[in-house]
Scaffold this active site. Sequence first.
Site, PDB file in Angstrom:
ATOM      1  N   GLU A 141      21.706 -40.153 -67.985  1.00 52.33           N
ATOM      2  CA  GLU A 141      20.841 -39.427 -68.908  1.00 52.33           C
ATOM      3  C   GLU A 141      20.111 -40.409 -69.807  1.00 52.33           C
ATOM      4  O   GLU A 141      20.411 -41.611 -69.817  1.00 52.33           O
ATOM      5  CB  GLU A 141      21.658 -38.417 -69.729  1.00 52.33           C
ATOM      6  CG  GLU A 141      22.288 -37.318 -68.870  1.00 52.33           C
ATOM      7  CD  GLU A 141      22.949 -36.225 -69.685  1.00 52.33           C
ATOM      8  OE1 GLU A 141      23.098 -36.400 -70.907  1.00 52.33           O
ATOM      9  OE2 GLU A 141      23.309 -35.198 -69.101  1.00 52.33           O
ATOM     10  N   HIS A 258      16.168 -31.254 -78.527  1.00 46.65           N
ATOM     11  CA  HIS A 258      16.246 -31.535 -77.102  1.00 46.65           C
ATOM     12  C   HIS A 258      14.831 -31.493 -76.552  1.00 46.65           C
ATOM     13  O   HIS A 258      14.086 -30.540 -76.787  1.00 46.65           O
ATOM     14  CB  HIS A 258      17.118 -30.495 -76.407  1.00 46.65           C
ATOM     15  CG  HIS A 258      17.531 -30.880 -75.020  1.00 46.65           C
ATOM     16  ND1 HIS A 258      16.634 -30.963 -73.979  1.00 46.65           N
ATOM     17  CD2 HIS A 258      18.743 -31.209 -74.495  1.00 46.65           C
ATOM     18  CE1 HIS A 258      17.278 -31.327 -72.881  1.00 46.65           C
ATOM     19  NE2 HIS A 258      18.559 -31.487 -73.168  1.00 46.65           N
ATOM     20  N   ARG A 304      16.255 -39.335 -76.856  1.00 39.56           N
ATOM     21  CA  ARG A 304      15.687 -38.005 -77.021  1.00 39.56           C
ATOM     22  C   ARG A 304      14.638 -37.907 -78.116  1.00 39.56           C
ATOM     23  O   ARG A 304      13.682 -37.139 -77.998  1.00 39.56           O
ATOM     24  CB  ARG A 304      16.819 -37.003 -77.296  1.00 39.56           C
ATOM     25  CG  ARG A 304      17.651 -36.720 -76.068  1.00 39.56           C
ATOM     26  CD  ARG A 304      18.768 -35.748 -76.357  1.00 39.56           C
ATOM     27  NE  ARG A 304      19.451 -35.383 -75.122  1.00 39.56           N
ATOM     28  CZ  ARG A 304      20.516 -34.593 -75.073  1.00 39.56           C
ATOM     29  NH1 ARG A 304      21.020 -34.090 -76.178  1.00 39.56           N
ATOM     30  NH2 ARG A 304      21.079 -34.310 -73.921  1.00 39.56           N
ATOM     31  N   HIS A 365      18.489 -28.686 -81.271  1.00 40.06           N
ATOM     32  CA  HIS A 365      19.625 -28.802 -80.366  1.00 40.06           C
ATOM     33  C   HIS A 365      20.920 -29.270 -81.014  1.00 40.06           C
ATOM     34  O   HIS A 365      21.985 -28.741 -80.713  1.00 40.06           O
ATOM     35  CB  HIS A 365      19.246 -29.752 -79.233  1.00 40.06           C
ATOM     36  CG  HIS A 365      20.283 -29.889 -78.159  1.00 40.06           C
ATOM     37  ND1 HIS A 365      20.840 -28.801 -77.530  1.00 40.06           N
ATOM     38  CD2 HIS A 365      20.865 -30.980 -77.614  1.00 40.06           C
ATOM     39  CE1 HIS A 365      21.721 -29.216 -76.623  1.00 40.06           C
ATOM     40  NE2 HIS A 365      21.757 -30.522 -76.669  1.00 40.06           N
ATOM     41  N   ARG A 400      21.534 -38.767 -81.599  1.00 47.20           N
ATOM     42  CA  ARG A 400      22.691 -38.723 -80.694  1.00 47.20           C
ATOM     43  C   ARG A 400      22.321 -39.188 -79.292  1.00 47.20           C
ATOM     44  O   ARG A 400      21.336 -38.729 -78.712  1.00 47.20           O
ATOM     45  CB  ARG A 400      23.230 -37.294 -80.627  1.00 47.20           C
ATOM     46  CG  ARG A 400      24.378 -37.106 -79.649  1.00 47.20           C
ATOM     47  CD  ARG A 400      24.887 -35.682 -79.705  1.00 47.20           C
ATOM     48  NE  ARG A 400      23.910 -34.729 -79.211  1.00 47.20           N
ATOM     49  CZ  ARG A 400      23.912 -34.219 -77.973  1.00 47.20           C
ATOM     50  NH1 ARG A 400      24.831 -34.593 -77.109  1.00 47.20           N
ATOM     51  NH2 ARG A 400      23.017 -33.329 -77.614  1.00 47.20           N
TER      52      ARG A 400
END
Length: 633
Positions: A141, A258, A304, A365, A400
């Site tokens: 990811e 997100h 992100r 998110h 994060r």
Amino acid sequence: MNAVSTAEALNADNFDGAVQTDVLIIGAGLAGLSTALALPTSLNITVLSKADLEVCSSHYAQGGIAASLDKNDSVADHIADTLIAGAGLCEADNTSSILSAGQQAVQWLCEQGVPFTQIQQDDNVKPFTELQTADLHLTKEGGHGCRRVAHADDATGRHIMEALTIKAQSAANITILPYHEALSLLTSSDNQCQGAQVFDHTSQRQLTFYSRAVVLASGGLGQLFKRASAPNVCVGDGVMMAWQAGCRLANLEFIQFHPTGLALDDSSFLISEALRGEGGRLTCPQTGARFMLDIDERAELAPRDIVARAIAEQISTNGLGYVNLDVSHLPEQFLREHFPQIYQTLLELGIDMTTDPIPVAPTAHYSCGGVVTSVNGMTDVAGLYAAGEVAYTGLHGANRLASNSLLECVVVGRNIAADLPRYLKALENLDTVDIYDNSNLSATAIWTPPTLKDTQPITLPPSTDHESNTHNNVNIDADIAGITAKLKVLMTAHMGITRSAGQLAQALLQIENWQQQLGCFKSNPINITNPLDINSESNTIPHDGLAHFQLARQLQLATLIIQSAYQRYESRGGHYRQDYPHLATTPRTSVIAPLSKLREGDKTGNKEGGIDWLVQPIIGDTEVGSAHTVANV
């Protein structure tokens, strides 16, 4: 009182509204159940769920759980990727401690029966309970330098929660109570947490749970925004309960968006980052061109915050409200096998991801900030632990790293389970001490509050008086529903991916108007002892009491979040200020003092301690002048 009698007490004819348990866990998501299942079976444990057990963020997590499991990976590399994504605000020691426990945490989940996706082998697949971490298929990811995300198809959270729920429900010492909403924490005069006031939605009554320790695992605050991946129970109530009980809050301004929420009507469905990890491309709907190649060398797999801002900029330019995520170049069979939930969900909505582009847009998110907590889950209040999204361990910093959150839930939950028996034993020892020989001993003597480095206190304005709105000829229910919906729109527009002083100041003024409309007072915005002012004889709430209480608390939390954003005069990670686009020279953790200390400062006239529930931003010359220096602009 054992777990069975806890349930029996709730149904007894002579029940007086009080329940006794050894450990009260507020929240039945991954953090709460990991703690419950790792605690000694000799303890009577009560777990509260605000709604049905499936209604939690953990259940909806798609991608997986990040840990250094591959032979070519290392914990040091995982730590390095996390620190880079966190943009200088990760607590280094806590980050190292949590990520170092990754392999053990995933192995523990295997032992609980989680059906992780396995590496394809010629022989028969192993039973889930016999899985070893070396057997697991790993995906990649954004922000990760290699494949290190263990997953269960594309519905990892659901599979994990189903396995842990079965275990917890079969444990004789654990009672799970759905539709029980914690309202406030009970604390003693020496700052020891001893339980919580709880509202039973099924019976429409308020209960008092007394416990020797409390674990706060109530989730995040995504539902303060219009577009959010979190279920409707995630309104930040745990953050507010802890703050009112005596805990510091940190980095509330860092709300992670997100990048790829499904942009179809009001959908809250996420399109997993794992799709981009397997080669998905973000394209402009008008030209079909990839745009991330010109923004970051990692392209679609940048952290992100970078991807979300890039998408937001594209949306602002094209005016369509979305960009496209294209995976149609990937093999059809691979997509169906590896992303069955996403494939089927989209197909039911008329989108065949094997041939059609997926419309996506950023969605609120994850909250990277929260209740200041040690790596063992200890807060500023003795006997109160916290884990999961409600807590701030410093692992996530300013942004994060994908799939670190599930790992944090398990690791910190298990750490709490290891420390909590020590605390309870020490409490018993305190009870046997001669009070005349040790008059200064209390629960705080056996408790180690968390520490923070390089902090920046958030200054709140001094209090001012406001007139109450008596709601004459006003439909209160309509007011509450309307303001709740408008608050989401306001937060999305003014506390979204990009922010500015003007936007934030306007948002605070609007919240002030709503608070005045509802009659929220700075002197006692929420009655902590009896939040709903319940009739003691009938144990029933007054008309609209709970809804008013919930909205008042959300408005207060929104105020604290916006003030934190207003006073961070820089752009870092998930916090982007159009008027302060650069990094500050020194990264600092923003901290809000506990409510009790703010009230003390308010009485003494100390500006740094003052508080006003209907606050306006601090915009004096001194603050703005120093801000320009700190922000390097």
